[in-house]
Design an enzyme around this catalytic site. Structure first.
Site, short mmCIF file in Angstrom:
data_model
loop_
_atom_site.label_atom_id
_atom_site.label_comp_id
_atom_site.label_asym_id
_atom_site.label_seq_id
_atom_site.Cartn_x
_atom_site.Cartn_y
_atom_site.Cartn_z
N GLU A 177 45.60 21.83 -6.07
CA GLU A 177 45.57 20.67 -5.38
C GLU A 177 44.62 20.87 -4.17
O GLU A 177 45.08 20.49 -3.03
CB GLU A 177 47.00 20.10 -4.98
CG GLU A 177 47.74 20.06 -5.95
CD GLU A 177 49.05 19.34 -5.64
OE1 GLU A 177 49.27 19.25 -4.48
OE2 GLU A 177 49.78 18.77 -6.46
N GLU B 55 52.28 20.38 -13.26
CA GLU B 55 53.31 20.15 -12.40
C GLU B 55 53.84 18.50 -12.47
O GLU B 55 53.06 17.81 -12.78
CB GLU B 55 53.13 20.19 -10.77
CG GLU B 55 52.81 21.74 -10.47
CD GLU B 55 52.96 21.62 -8.79
OE1 GLU B 55 53.11 20.68 -8.16
OE2 GLU B 55 52.13 22.76 -8.35
#
Ligand code: BG6
Length: 456
Positions: free
Chosen positions: A164, A360
């Protein structure tokens, strides 16, 4: 019955700074998290800091068995840069021994080891030199990446560079959830640009070092839905996607920074400093696969009182509070599983159907001891429901041809969530914070059944 493709990865994700503990021991140097907790512990939920977290450094052998017990065939974690190379140059042999033993133990238990290099854990020595704002961070990261590929390449066949990357940009330089917690759009964009180049430099070195493994990047995806079809709302959604999604996804997969993004930044005098050669680096070093972390959609509308030049992303789009949303009240995130279908089709149609996986997905819930039954098991049916719904929409995308090869839940064992400490729990295993004992939740048993049947 929803059947998933052969060899589908069923797994979980975690990260070094959120699970390892021993954060200033065995040769590890401080990261920004260690420093920040030391200087401002009151910022962290119940003063819970990064020193102990979930104790994986000491419990990894049993943890590998626990992974197997819930049917995982793969797991992503990260290497701690500050543990492996405490001063950025010298290899810490204790770290090498730890990671080699840990990754080997995973393989011995039938768990494919997927390794990420940077999970928000900037070494403090580099932050002291400006962190990602300093162009020399690119070279430093490339050296760390090369060292990791050489040391662990025989054990790891799927690597990722960043988790991220937009998050350390926005949390560190716009929204103040990460150190250095400043607010400066221009600096944020420079940080993003250098991060992108660091990713590209690592991919370049990867191709020189190995031909037998694959490399990707993990991005957070929040598909953007405009409030209405009115032109201003649609434009806001488009600009939000440019900044939040396409800024990394396009260069990673297609080798291009969207022209519209460059034009938008130029219009607002926000373009980063660039150098000759950057264009080629970005164009050439493409990933083999993408990991997408999905938690919540992004709903937007036209900005309320936009400034020019823009000072914050809110000058390009405003958050829209959809009245029909279903919420996870603990984390304050909308639950919208349908988006995984949209993501799957986006990857198919707009990104050459590149192999990708859900890296995720999960549900953080506070005070889970409320759901403990007489035998001490947390009955987290809400989490099972959450994952089932998301997997159902993902399955539909796969049926329609999206090239998705796995699903990783966040997370294996309850872990430390940055400023939120241990407030919200996400794990298949509950962590007792006093003893570090782990106990399987109902979702762990459910995951084993799903993995055994390769579906549900
Ligand atoms: C992802 C991160 O954004 O979400 C993890 O990769 C993080 O590091 C997870 O822990 C859950 O979010 P949070 O903020 O509740 O911990």
């Amino acid at each position: 019955m929803k059947n998933f493709p052969d060899n589908f990865l069923w797994g979980a994700a975690m990260s070094a700074p959120q699970t390892e503990g021993q954060s200033l021991n065995f040769g590890k140097a401080a990261t920004t998290w260690d420093y920040w907790f030391h200087t401002a512990p009151e910022k962290f939920h119940q003063n819970q800091g990064p020193e102990i977290t979930s104790g994986v450094y000491d419990h990894y052998l049993d943890d590998c068995r626990r992974m197997q017990d819930i049917g995982l065939n793969s797991l992503r974690t990260s290497i701690s840069w500050a543990r492996l190379l405490p001063d950025g140059k010298t290899i810490n042999q204790e770290a090498v021994d730890f990671y080699r033993q840990f990754f080997s133990a995973m393989l011995d238990h039938g768990i494919e080891t997927m390794i990420n290099l940077f999970h928000f854990d900037m070494p403090m020595w580099l932050m002291d030199q400006g962190g990602w704002e300093n162009r020399r961070s690119i070279e430093a990261f490339a050296f760390y990446a090369k060292t990791s590929f050489e040391l662990f390449g025989d054990l790891v066949k799927k690597w990722t560079t960043f988790n991220e990357p937009i998050v350390h940009v926005e949390c560190g330089y716009l929204y103040q959830y990460h150190y250095p917690a400043i607010v400066d759009f221009r600096r944020a964009i420079q940080v993003a640009y250098h991060t992108l180049l660091a990713h590209k430099a690592a991919v370049k070195i990867f191709r020189e070092v190995t031909q037998t493994s694959e490399i990707g990047i993990i991005l957070n995806i929040s598909p953007t839905y405009p409030r209405s079809e009115v032109e201003e709302d649609v434009l806001a959604a488009f600009q939000s996607d440019l900044l939040n999604t396409r800024s990394f996804l396009d260069p990673a997969v297609l080798g291009t920074i969207p022209e519209e993004l460059t034009e938008l930044l130029a219009e607002h005098d926000l373009l980063p400093e660039r150098e000759a050669g950057d264009h080629e680096l970005i164009k050439e070093n493409l990933v083999d696969f993408i990991g997408l972390n999905y938690y919540q959609p992004r709903r937007v509308q036209a900005p309320i009182a936009p400034k020019k030049p823009a000072e914050m992303p809110a000058d390009f789009y405003a958050a829209y509070d959809w009245p029909d949303k279903k919420m996870n009240p603990y984390r304050g995130w909308e639950i919208y599983p349908e988006a995984l279908y949209d993501v799957a089709l986006m990857m198919k149609k707009e990104y050459n159907n590149i192999p990708w996986y859900v890296s995720e997905n999960g549900m953080g819930v506070a005070d889970e001891e409320r759901f403990m039954n007489d035998s001490g098991e947390i009955e987290d049916d809400y989490r099972i429901e959450f994952m089932k719904e998301h997997l159902s929409y993902l399955h539909q995308g796969i049926v329609e041809g999206s090239n998705c090869f796995g699903y990783h839940a966040w997370t294996f064992v309850d872990c430390w969530s940055w400023l939120n400490g241990y407030k919200n729990r996400y794990g298949f295993y509950r962590l007792d914070l006093d003893t570090l004992e782990r106990s399987m939740k109902k979702s762990g048993r459910w995951m084993r059944a799903v993995s055994e049947k390769n579906g549900f």
